[in-house]
Write an enzyme that holds these catalytic residues in place. Structure first.
Site, PDB file in Angstrom:
ATOM      1  CB  VAL A 168      -2.347   7.068  -0.802  1.00 14.49           C
ATOM      2  CG1 VAL A 168      -2.247   6.103  -1.971  1.00 14.49           C
ATOM      3  CG2 VAL A 168      -2.888   8.374  -1.292  1.00 14.49           C
ATOM      4  CG  ASP A 169      -4.004   0.955   2.481  1.00  9.77           C
ATOM      5  OD1 ASP A 169      -3.157   0.167   2.043  1.00  9.77           O
ATOM      6  OD2 ASP A 169      -4.673   0.694   3.489  1.00  9.77           O
ATOM      7  CE  LYS A 206      -1.710   2.229   6.847  1.00 10.47           C
ATOM      8  NZ  LYS A 206      -2.754   1.207   7.084  1.00 10.47           N
ATOM      9  CG  ASP A 255     -13.217   4.634   9.749  1.00 13.22           C
ATOM     10  OD1 ASP A 255     -12.392   4.777   8.822  1.00 13.22           O
ATOM     11  OD2 ASP A 255     -14.166   3.841   9.691  1.00 13.22           O
TER      12      ASP A 255
END
Ligand code: PRP
Length: 181
Positions: free
Chosen positions: A104-105, A133, A161
């Site tokens: 989770v960004d 983050k 990735d």
């Protein structure tokens, strides 16, 4: 295993990840011990390795299914918008849904997923996320089972990735800035 030059350092090694995945699986197994109809929904592509390891550590019966999303380019007017490109095969109505994500960004993807599944009237809906983050969050989202909080660096490996590279590294590493800037 050789570390590619693009990887600046290893943030989480294989043993650390495996131990935490085991703890998460134990927590989930305990919480769903009395429930029938647990479906793990892995979010492609990033969650494919985490999902495989987590599912094999569970001690409760469950099904696995997958969903694929596409995010619009960050930094554009559509940033944060998410598009469904492959749905689950099974209906989740009346089932216990656990959304399994690698990271989770900003929070936009998980927010979209929880809203989408909520509308399908599952018996329950929770999220299990390996990495968060917190410094990057744009929208608040509930994470019921969290592996690790990490700093705001680009991470690869264990499913994650950079332009579709590095997904199958067995550890989670921080990329050198010059690789993605
Ligand atoms: C990554 C990750 C999450 C999402 C999180 O997916 O797997 O789904 O970004 O970001 P957010 O919190 O800012 O929404 P990505 O779009 O890179 O696709 P992938 O899983 O196929 O690598």
């Amino acid at each position: 295993m050789e570390i590619p030059n693009s990887v600046e350092k290893i943030l989480l090694d294989e043993e650390t990840i495996a131990a935490r995945v085991c703890e998460l699986a134990n927590d989930i197994s305990a919480d769903y011990a009395d429930d029938d109809g647990l479906i793990l929904v892995g979010v492609l592509k990033g969650a494919f390795i985490f999902m495989a390891d987590l599912a094999r550590r569970l001690n409760v019966s469950h099904h696995v299914d997958f969903i694929a999303l596409s995010s619009y380019n960050r930094g554009t007017a559509n940033a944060g918008a998410v598009r469904l490109i492959m749905d689950t095969r099974t209906s989740v109505t009346g089932q216990h849904v656990l959304v399994v994500e690698d990271i989770v960004d900003t929070g936009y993807t998980l927010h979209y997923l929880l809203r989408t599944f909520h509308a399908r009237k599952p018996a329950s809906l929770r999220s299990c996320v390996l990495l968060s983050k917190p410094d990057r969050r744009q929208i608040e989202v509930p994470v019921d089972y969290l592996g690790f909080e990490i700093p705001d660096v680009w991470v690869v490996g264990y499913g994650l990735d950079c332009a579709d590279r590095f997904r199958t590294l067995p550890y989670i590493g921080a990329l050198r800035r010059e690789v993605y800037e």
